[in-house]
Design an enzyme around this catalytic site. Structure first.
Site, PDB file in Angstrom:
ATOM      1  CG  ASN A  75      19.604   3.505  35.266  1.00 15.43           C
ATOM      2  OD1 ASN A  75      20.168   3.567  36.348  1.00 15.43           O
ATOM      3  ND2 ASN A  75      19.895   2.578  34.360  1.00 15.43           N
TER       4      ASN A  75
ATOM      5  CG  HIS B  83      22.774  -4.887  48.848  1.00 16.38           C
ATOM      6  ND1 HIS B  83      22.728  -4.606  47.497  1.00 16.38           N
ATOM      7  CD2 HIS B  83      21.680  -5.634  49.103  1.00 16.38           C
ATOM      8  CE1 HIS B  83      21.662  -5.196  46.973  1.00 16.38           C
ATOM      9  NE2 HIS B  83      21.002  -5.816  47.930  1.00 16.38           N
TER      10      HIS B  83
HETATM   11  C1  BV8 Z   1      18.831 -12.921  48.806  1.00 19.30           C
HETATM   12  C2  BV8 Z   1      27.042  -6.094  48.199  1.00 19.30           C
HETATM   13  C3  BV8 Z   1      17.686 -14.611  49.915  1.00 19.30           C
HETATM   14  C4  BV8 Z   1      28.337  -6.694  47.900  1.00 19.30           C
HETATM   15  C5  BV8 Z   1      25.470  -6.999  46.597  1.00 19.30           C
HETATM   16  C6  BV8 Z   1      14.780 -13.624  43.447  1.00 19.30           C
HETATM   17  C7  BV8 Z   1      14.423 -13.257  44.752  1.00 19.30           C
HETATM   18  C8  BV8 Z   1      15.380 -13.197  45.760  1.00 19.30           C
HETATM   19  C9  BV8 Z   1      16.718 -13.501  45.469  1.00 19.30           C
HETATM   20  C10 BV8 Z   1      17.075 -13.851  44.197  1.00 19.30           C
HETATM   21  C11 BV8 Z   1      16.117 -13.919  43.181  1.00 19.30           C
HETATM   22  N1  BV8 Z   1      16.753 -14.281  42.041  1.00 19.30           N
HETATM   23  C12 BV8 Z   1      18.078 -14.433  42.288  1.00 19.30           C
HETATM   24  C13 BV8 Z   1      18.304 -14.202  43.590  1.00 19.30           C
HETATM   25  C14 BV8 Z   1      19.602 -14.291  44.243  1.00 19.30           C
HETATM   26  C15 BV8 Z   1      20.403 -13.006  44.211  1.00 19.30           C
HETATM   27  C16 BV8 Z   1      20.257 -12.257  42.925  1.00 19.30           C
HETATM   28  O1  BV8 Z   1      19.472 -11.317  42.819  1.00 19.30           O
HETATM   29  N2  BV8 Z   1      21.051 -12.634  41.934  1.00 19.30           N
HETATM   30  C17 BV8 Z   1      21.017 -11.942  40.675  1.00 19.30           C
HETATM   31  C18 BV8 Z   1      22.447 -11.738  40.157  1.00 19.30           C
HETATM   32  C19 BV8 Z   1      20.151 -12.730  39.704  1.00 19.30           C
HETATM   33  N3  BV8 Z   1      20.036 -12.150  45.317  1.00 19.30           N
HETATM   34  C20 BV8 Z   1      20.629 -12.361  46.498  1.00 19.30           C
HETATM   35  O2  BV8 Z   1      21.425 -13.251  46.710  1.00 19.30           O
HETATM   36  C21 BV8 Z   1      20.250 -11.406  47.625  1.00 19.30           C
HETATM   37  N4  BV8 Z   1      19.920 -12.190  48.771  1.00 19.30           N
HETATM   38  O3  BV8 Z   1      18.035 -12.947  47.937  1.00 19.30           O
HETATM   39  O4  BV8 Z   1      18.735 -13.666  49.919  1.00 19.30           O
HETATM   40  C22 BV8 Z   1      17.545 -15.146  51.266  1.00 19.30           C
HETATM   41  C23 BV8 Z   1      16.279 -15.473  51.691  1.00 19.30           C
HETATM   42  C24 BV8 Z   1      16.131 -15.983  52.948  1.00 19.30           C
HETATM   43  C25 BV8 Z   1      17.240 -16.157  53.767  1.00 19.30           C
HETATM   44  C26 BV8 Z   1      18.517 -15.803  53.326  1.00 19.30           C
HETATM   45  C27 BV8 Z   1      18.682 -15.296  52.062  1.00 19.30           C
HETATM   46  C28 BV8 Z   1      21.416 -10.537  48.071  1.00 19.30           C
HETATM   47  C29 BV8 Z   1      21.810  -9.584  47.000  1.00 19.30           C
HETATM   48  C30 BV8 Z   1      22.873  -8.631  47.549  1.00 19.30           C
HETATM   49  C31 BV8 Z   1      24.214  -9.036  47.061  1.00 19.30           C
HETATM   50  N5  BV8 Z   1      25.182  -7.993  47.380  1.00 19.30           N
HETATM   51  N6  BV8 Z   1      26.324  -6.055  46.957  1.00 19.30           N
HETATM   52  C32 BV8 Z   1      29.237  -5.695  47.227  1.00 19.30           C
HETATM   53  O5  BV8 Z   1      28.855  -4.553  46.927  1.00 19.30           O
HETATM   54  O6  BV8 Z   1      30.370  -6.124  47.006  1.00 19.30           O
HETATM   55  S1  BV8 Z   1      24.689  -6.865  45.103  1.00 19.30           S
HETATM   56  C33 BV8 Z   1      25.420  -5.732  44.086  1.00 19.30           C
HETATM   57  O7  BV8 Z   1      24.500  -5.558  43.000  1.00 19.30           O
HETATM   58  C34 BV8 Z   1      25.561  -4.344  44.681  1.00 19.30           C
HETATM   59  O8  BV8 Z   1      24.899  -4.176  45.905  1.00 19.30           O
HETATM   60  C35 BV8 Z   1      24.847  -3.494  43.670  1.00 19.30           C
HETATM   61  O9  BV8 Z   1      24.384  -2.332  44.193  1.00 19.30           O
HETATM   62  C36 BV8 Z   1      23.766  -4.424  43.318  1.00 19.30           C
HETATM   63  C37 BV8 Z   1      22.914  -4.055  42.175  1.00 19.30           C
HETATM   64  O10 BV8 Z   1      23.751  -3.578  41.155  1.00 19.30           O
HETATM   65  P1  BV8 Z   1      23.473  -2.071  40.673  1.00 19.30           P
HETATM   66  O11 BV8 Z   1      23.602  -1.166  41.846  1.00 19.30           O
HETATM   67  O12 BV8 Z   1      22.197  -2.032  39.936  1.00 19.30           O
HETATM   68  O13 BV8 Z   1      24.711  -1.811  39.735  1.00 19.30           O
HETATM   69  P2  BV8 Z   1      24.835  -2.251  38.206  1.00 19.30           P
HETATM   70  O14 BV8 Z   1      26.273  -2.067  37.820  1.00 19.30           O
HETATM   71  O15 BV8 Z   1      24.186  -3.568  37.991  1.00 19.30           O
HETATM   72  O16 BV8 Z   1      23.956  -1.168  37.438  1.00 19.30           O
HETATM   73  C38 BV8 Z   1      24.353   0.188  37.459  1.00 19.30           C
HETATM   74  C39 BV8 Z   1      23.302   0.969  36.692  1.00 19.30           C
HETATM   75  O17 BV8 Z   1      23.654   2.353  36.758  1.00 19.30           O
HETATM   76  C40 BV8 Z   1      23.224   0.588  35.229  1.00 19.30           C
HETATM   77  O18 BV8 Z   1      21.869   0.461  34.845  1.00 19.30           O
HETATM   78  C41 BV8 Z   1      23.860   1.791  34.508  1.00 19.30           C
HETATM   79  O19 BV8 Z   1      23.255   2.050  33.260  1.00 19.30           O
HETATM   80  C42 BV8 Z   1      23.562   2.909  35.453  1.00 19.30           C
HETATM   81  N7  BV8 Z   1      24.514   4.026  35.401  1.00 19.30           N
HETATM   82  C43 BV8 Z   1      25.832   3.989  35.092  1.00 19.30           C
HETATM   83  N8  BV8 Z   1      26.344   5.234  35.153  1.00 19.30           N
HETATM   84  C44 BV8 Z   1      25.330   6.072  35.506  1.00 19.30           C
HETATM   85  C45 BV8 Z   1      24.162   5.294  35.671  1.00 19.30           C
HETATM   86  N9  BV8 Z   1      22.983   5.830  36.009  1.00 19.30           N
HETATM   87  C46 BV8 Z   1      22.951   7.170  36.208  1.00 19.30           C
HETATM   88  N10 BV8 Z   1      24.025   7.975  36.082  1.00 19.30           N
HETATM   89  C47 BV8 Z   1      25.221   7.465  35.739  1.00 19.30           C
HETATM   90  N11 BV8 Z   1      26.277   8.291  35.605  1.00 19.30           N
END
Ligand code: BV8
Length: 240
Positions: free
Chosen positions: A205, A112
């Site tokens: 996790n 990313h």
């Molecule tokens: C794309 C950079 C297509 C920016 C980020 C199906 C297939 C393909 C795409 C999609 C699909 N369905 C929907 C989509 C679209 C979309 C998507 O997934 N939307 C979601 C919301 C439904 N995906 C996209 O748009 C992606 N692109 O698909 O392009 C395409 C095809 C052809 C041509 C062109 C394009 C792009 C996605 C990337 C977006 N950018 N980040 C920034 O950082 O500002 S995403 C963002 O979310 C971050 O990168 C982050 O890393 C990522 C995932 O989040 P997590 O890392 O999991 O963080 P989160 O807070 O959610 O969870 C943290 C976890 O840690 C929790 O479980 C928690 O319990 C745990 N935790 C907490 N503390 C601890 C811990 N674990 C251990 N120890 C601890 N102490």
């Protein structure tokens, strides 16, 4: 336990950096609790209000470079695994921080993008950048001003190095997913690819992710505690 000649692919998310002092996205105190994706992390947001997007990433960049943020034991354990595992380790991170590198990871993909780099929207030139980014900043390669953007993958944009990642997962003996909620695709779909490849799948996790049921092994707890223990078990386990 898997043969040590089998490659390991590790996927990490924001949870691995939480204990280093960086916010996650979807926890109650996460980034998306105070700002909306569509306002700061999409190409449309950047076109509509670049200043707002610059401010969002400038604040996170200053937090990373100026906030006494250091890799934690989980980043260190993964760098150790990469050094000591005979079959080779590839770390694929969704995170845009530099904590894996600072812990010693070498074979690393930022799917990313990276907070400490900026990219010219005109010529594509990428440069390291640790300061605030402003509309007046010009590209060092093509001299165009006002078109430098964070080198970060926004929603709706294609993540980096997808072919290399998919190839690595298809050849993996072990797929580890650490600190990610399994909400964001295509990263959240990697475990399915790993299962199709016959890899051993393990989730480490704080709590079950959206994709928890897809993992053969699930280990819950803070990454800085559970990851070093799991790495030790992989390297010197009693052959279990
Ligand atoms: C794309 C950079 C297509 C920016 C980020 C199906 C297939 C393909 C795409 C999609 C699909 N369905 C929907 C989509 C679209 C979309 C998507 O997934 N939307 C979601 C919301 C439904 N995906 C996209 O748009 C992606 N692109 O698909 O392009 C395409 C095809 C052809 C041509 C062109 C394009 C792009 C996605 C990337 C977006 N950018 N980040 C920034 O950082 O500002 S995403 C963002 O979310 C971050 O990168 C982050 O890393 C990522 C995932 O989040 P997590 O890392 O999991 O963080 P989160 O807070 O959610 O969870 C943290 C976890 O840690 C929790 O479980 C928690 O319990 C745990 N935790 C907490 N503390 C601890 C811990 N674990 C251990 N120890 C601890 N102490």
């Amino acid at each position: 336990m898997t043969g040590k000649d089998a490659p390991i692919v590790v996927l990490t998310g924001a949870g691995i950096s939480k204990e280093s002092g960086l916010a996650t996205f979807r926890d109650a105190d996460g980034i998306w609790a105070t700002v909306r994706i569509k306002d700061v992390a999409t190409p449309d947001a950047y076109r509509r209000d670049p200043k707002r997007v610059y401010e969002f990433y400038n604040a996170r960049r200053q937090g990373l470079v100026g906030g006494n943020i250091r890799p934690n034991a989980a980043h260190g354990a993964l760098a150790r695994l990469e050094r000591e595992w005979p079959g080779g380790v590839l770390t694929v991170t969704q995170n845009i921080d530099d904590l894996h590198e600072r812990a010693g990871a070498k074979n690393l993909i930022h799917m990313h993008g990276e907070l400490l780099k900026i990219r010219c929207d005109v010529c594509g030139n990428v440069v390291a950048w640790r300061d605030d980014l402003g509309i007046e900043d010009a590209c060092a390669a093509c001299n165009t001003a006002g078109r430098m953007r964070p080198h970060v993958v926004w929603f709706g944009e294609m993540p980096f190095e997808m072919e290399r990642i998919e190839r690595a997962i298809s050849a993996a003996g072990v797929f580890m997913s650490i600190g990610t909620s399994g909400n964001v695709y295509p990263a959240a779909g990697f475990v399915m690819l790993a299962r199709q490849a016959g890899a051993r799948t393990v989730e480490l996790n704080l709590e079950p992710s959206e994709g928890a049921t897809l993992f053969e092994e699930k280990i819950y707890g803070p990454a800085s505690q559970v990851v070093p223990v799991y790495v030790e078990r992989l390297l010197h386990g009693a052959g279990d």
